[in-house]
Design a protein around this motif. Sequence first.
Motif, mmCIF file in Angstrom:
data_model
loop_
_atom_site.group_PDB
_atom_site.id
_atom_site.type_symbol
_atom_site.label_atom_id
_atom_site.label_comp_id
_atom_site.label_asym_id
_atom_site.label_seq_id
_atom_site.Cartn_x
_atom_site.Cartn_y
_atom_site.Cartn_z
ATOM 1 N N MET A 230 -51.377 -60.387 -24.549
ATOM 2 C CA MET A 230 -50.047 -60.613 -23.361
ATOM 3 C C MET A 230 -49.814 -62.126 -23.244
ATOM 4 S SD MET A 230 -49.902 -57.535 -22.047
ATOM 5 C CE MET A 230 -51.074 -57.257 -20.423
ATOM 6 N N ASN A 231 -50.717 -63.038 -22.996
ATOM 7 C CA ASN A 231 -49.788 -64.236 -22.581
ATOM 8 C C ASN A 231 -49.159 -64.875 -23.995
ATOM 9 O OD1 ASN A 231 -51.022 -64.914 -20.003
ATOM 10 N ND2 ASN A 231 -52.812 -66.165 -21.364
ATOM 11 N N PHE A 232 -49.268 -64.412 -25.377
ATOM 12 C CA PHE A 232 -48.865 -64.796 -26.182
ATOM 13 C C PHE A 232 -47.370 -63.705 -27.104
ATOM 14 C CE2 PHE A 232 -53.250 -66.605 -27.827
ATOM 15 C CZ PHE A 232 -52.789 -68.344 -27.538
ATOM 16 N N MET A 233 -47.991 -63.106 -26.214
ATOM 17 C CA MET A 233 -46.976 -61.661 -27.436
ATOM 18 C C MET A 233 -46.670 -61.014 -25.431
ATOM 19 S SD MET A 233 -47.018 -59.390 -30.128
ATOM 20 C CE MET A 233 -48.386 -58.657 -29.638
ATOM 21 N N PRO A 234 -45.552 -61.730 -25.157
ATOM 22 C CA PRO A 234 -45.548 -61.444 -23.591
ATOM 23 C C PRO A 234 -44.516 -59.517 -23.626
ATOM 24 C CG PRO A 234 -44.544 -63.141 -24.411
ATOM 25 C CD PRO A 234 -44.540 -62.817 -25.218
ATOM 26 N N LYS A 235 -44.811 -58.619 -23.158
ATOM 27 C CA LYS A 235 -44.034 -57.472 -22.579
ATOM 28 C C LYS A 235 -42.587 -57.283 -22.982
ATOM 29 C CE LYS A 235 -47.230 -54.283 -21.983
ATOM 30 N NZ LYS A 235 -48.371 -54.464 -20.953
ATOM 31 N N LYS A 236 -42.100 -58.428 -22.788
ATOM 32 C CA LYS A 236 -40.530 -58.311 -22.511
ATOM 33 C C LYS A 236 -40.302 -57.955 -24.106
ATOM 34 C CE LYS A 236 -39.200 -62.890 -22.688
ATOM 35 N NZ LYS A 236 -38.436 -63.516 -21.996
ATOM 36 N N TYR A 237 -40.591 -58.120 -25.348
ATOM 37 C CA TYR A 237 -40.799 -58.575 -26.052
ATOM 38 C C TYR A 237 -40.872 -57.732 -27.191
ATOM 39 C CZ TYR A 237 -39.946 -62.831 -25.140
ATOM 40 O OH TYR A 237 -38.838 -64.225 -25.593
ATOM 41 N N TRP A 238 -42.003 -56.136 -26.785
ATOM 42 C CA TRP A 238 -42.888 -55.141 -27.151
ATOM 43 C C TRP A 238 -41.065 -54.406 -27.704
ATOM 44 C CZ3 TRP A 238 -48.340 -53.873 -25.208
ATOM 45 C CH2 TRP A 238 -49.164 -54.856 -25.012
ATOM 46 N N LYS A 239 -40.460 -53.449 -27.133
ATOM 47 C CA LYS A 239 -39.763 -52.793 -26.914
ATOM 48 C C LYS A 239 -39.107 -52.410 -28.735
ATOM 49 C CE LYS A 239 -35.552 -51.256 -25.887
ATOM 50 N NZ LYS A 239 -34.557 -51.562 -24.478
ATOM 51 N N TYR A 240 -39.314 -54.126 -29.337
ATOM 52 C CA TYR A 240 -38.822 -53.772 -30.630
ATOM 53 C C TYR A 240 -40.002 -53.998 -31.628
ATOM 54 C CZ TYR A 240 -34.179 -53.970 -28.452
ATOM 55 O OH TYR A 240 -33.182 -53.318 -27.846
ATOM 56 N N ILE A 241 -40.798 -55.018 -31.157
ATOM 57 C CA ILE A 241 -41.724 -54.661 -32.487
ATOM 58 C C ILE A 241 -42.809 -53.576 -32.440
ATOM 59 C CG2 ILE A 241 -44.097 -56.269 -32.245
ATOM 60 C CD1 ILE A 241 -43.379 -58.565 -30.115
ATOM 61 N N THR A 242 -42.546 -53.318 -34.341
ATOM 62 C CA THR A 242 -43.582 -52.186 -34.660
ATOM 63 C C THR A 242 -44.608 -51.563 -33.919
ATOM 64 O OG1 THR A 242 -41.374 -53.094 -36.340
ATOM 65 C CG2 THR A 242 -43.259 -51.005 -36.716
ATOM 66 N N GLU A 243 -45.759 -52.744 -34.149
ATOM 67 C CA GLU A 243 -47.143 -52.218 -33.788
ATOM 68 C C GLU A 243 -47.172 -51.598 -32.585
ATOM 69 O OE1 GLU A 243 -45.795 -54.551 -35.787
ATOM 70 O OE2 GLU A 243 -46.591 -56.779 -35.053
ATOM 71 N N VAL A 244 -46.389 -52.303 -31.887
ATOM 72 C CA VAL A 244 -46.992 -52.507 -29.854
ATOM 73 C C VAL A 244 -46.196 -51.419 -29.208
ATOM 74 C CG1 VAL A 244 -48.500 -54.292 -30.390
ATOM 75 C CG2 VAL A 244 -46.015 -54.656 -29.688
#
Lengths: 248, 398
Positions: A230-244
Motif C-alpha cells: 500500500m505504501n508503494f501503490m496507494p489505495k487512491k489509485y486502485w479504482k483503475y488498476i485492473t489487478e487490484v
Amino acid sequence: MKNVYIYENDFISLLNLIFYLLKNKLKPENIKNEFYTPSLFENNITLTITKNEKNIEWIIKNIGKYSMKSIYYVFLSEEENKELIIYYFLLNALKYRQKIMYHRNLKCVSEVLRISEYVIHESHKMKGFLRFKELEKNILYAEMEPTNDILYLISCHFNSRLKNELWIIKDNRRKIISIHDKKQFIIVKEKDFEISTQKESINEKNIENLWKTFYKTIGIKERKNDRCRMNFMPKKYWKYITEVKKEL
Amino acid sequence: MELQEKLKILADSAKYDASCSSSGSNRKNKDGIGNAASSGICHSFASDGRCISLLKILLTNCCIYDCKYCLNRKSNNIKRAIFTPEEICTITLNFYRRNYIEGLFLSSGIIKSPDYTMELLIKTISLLRNKYKFNGYIHAKAIPGCNPKLLKQLGSLVDRLSANIELPTENGLKLLAPSKESKNISQIMEYVKNNQNKKYVPAGQSTQMIIGATKETDFEIMNQSSSLYDKYKLKRVFYSAYVPINKDNLLPSLEQPPLVRENRLYQADWLLRFYNFKVTDLLDSKNPNFNILLDPKTDWALRHLNEFPKEINTCSYYDLLKIPGIGVKSAKRIITSRKTFTIHIEDLKRMGVVLKRAKYFILCNGKYVTNKDNFKKEYIEKNIVLGDFSHIEQLRLF
Ligand code: SF4
C-alpha cells in the motif's frame, strides 16, 4: 478589501499577469483563475493584458529553463496558493537570477521544489499505474483520477512509447481527454469529444484474466506484506488498476 | 495445455528471482512498440510488496539439473510446462500495450543442454525484437556453460543479461548445486563486462544471492558482493531471503524467510555503492553479522561516536554521508545550499532533510539539535531502537 488578480486558467496567462504585476510593482494579495468566487473581503481584479511571447522569453532568460519547468509543475498542482508561490518565486528570481534554486531557505523556493517534486512523482507513478483496455477497432482506452493535472505529462510519455497505436486517456477528475492518432495527441474537454465505441474487443477479457493470473502468482505468500504494497501503490489509485480493483 | 495454466506454472517458478529493475537503458522506439525509461518504471506491486515491472517468467521449468534449493529441480514431482516463442511474444505484447509491464524478464530451466536452452531464448527474443519490433526493456538470464558465441547473440538483443551466482561461496554451490560450476557463472560475467557498450547489454548486468540456505555469515556475503562489484562492474547484487520450498537434509528448516537479514544486506550494499563505505568498516571476523535491531549505518555511527556530532555547515560530502538519516540527495542539497547561506535547523527541515535519526549526530551552526547531555551511546541507541519499534512489525513482514 483584498485585491485578487484574475487570470484565464492557463499557464501563459498566469505568467503574463505576474510579469505585468512585477513590472508595475503591484503587490497581489492573491492571484486566482477566472473561476474564483471572491469572499466578502475580496475584490476580483481582471486586467486586460496583451499576451506577449517576449515576456515569457524574458522570464526564461532570467530564471533559466530548469526553474521555468519547476514552476510549470507547480502550476499543474492542486496547491491552494500555487499562484502566489509562483509570484514570490519570480519576485525573488529577479534578484537571484539563475541561482534562485540554491536558496532553499526561502519559503517560496522550498515550496516550489517540494510541490514540483510531488507533481513529477505522481506523473512518474502514473506512467506505471495507468491501465489501457482494448476497445473495438484497436483503440486503447484508459481512465485515471490523478491528484495533479498530469494528463499532458503522461501523454508525452505514451506519445513515444505507443506511437503506432490509437489511444485515449481520460482524466475523470478534470473531465479532460487526451487523444492520440498515431501522429500526435491533443487534449480536449470531455464534452467536446464523443468516443464512438466503448465496447471492449473480443480479446480483452482474456488478456485481463491472464494478467490477473500472473499478478496473483508472482507474489510470494511467505512474504506477504500488505502495508508495504500500500505504501508503494496507494489505495487512491486502485479504482483503475485492473489487478487490484476487485480488492477494494 | 491452456495458456492461462502455462503462465501460472512458469510465473510461479520464476517468482523467486529478486531482480525487478527496469532501469539503466534508454532504448528508443524505432517505429515499433515500446521504449525503455532510463529511470525504470514500476507498474504494480505484488501481495508481498515487491515491485512488478517486468513480465517475469521462465521459458520452461523443465530442468536437467537438481539444485537443492530450486523448485524446478529434476527430482521434484511438479507440473512441467514450456512456452513456445510465439506464446511469449503474444503475452508480452498484449501486456505491454495495456501498460501492465515495462518489458520481459526471461529465464529458463535447462533443457537438453545449456546451448540448446540459450538458442531457444535467443529465438524467442529475436522474434520479439525483429518481427514484432518490440523496443521495451528485456532482461534475460544467461545459461551457465553455454558457448560464448550465444552470449554474444543474446546480449545484443537485450537490455540486461545476467547470471545468478545463487550461493555466496564456492562451498555453498558445491553443496547445493553440484552440477553448476562457479567458473561457468564467472565466465558469463567476465564476458558481459568485457563486451558491454551502448549496443551490447546497455543496462549492464546484475546477479542474485540466496540468503540463508547455506551457513555463510553476512561478512562473507558482503565480501563476495564487494568483489563482484569490483571485478565485473555489476549494476546490482540482489539478495533473496531463502524461502523453504523443498525438504532436504542439506537445507535448513526455516519457519520464515530471513527478511530482516535480507533488508540489512540491502542497506549495507547501498552503503558500499553510494556512501563510500568498505565492508571492513561495517563487519569483521569477530563481528561477522549485522545488528538486527539497527541499520548498518547507525550501528557504525554508534560504534564511532567519537567522530560525531558533525557540523552540517563545514564537514565534507563524505562525512555528511556518514551521518545516519542523511542520504545522497540530502547531502548534495546541503553542499549546494551552504554555498549560498548558513544552514540553521529550520532550514534543514525546509530542505526536506529528515531529522528523526540525524538529529543525534549533527551540529547545525554550532548547535546540537537536542539536549547536549543526551549525546551518549546508550541514550541514542535506546531512542532510535524504540523509534523504530513502531516499524518493526512492518519490517518483520517485509
Ligand atoms: S539449473 Fe536453474 S532451474 Fe535448474 S535446478 Fe538449478 S536453479 Fe533450478
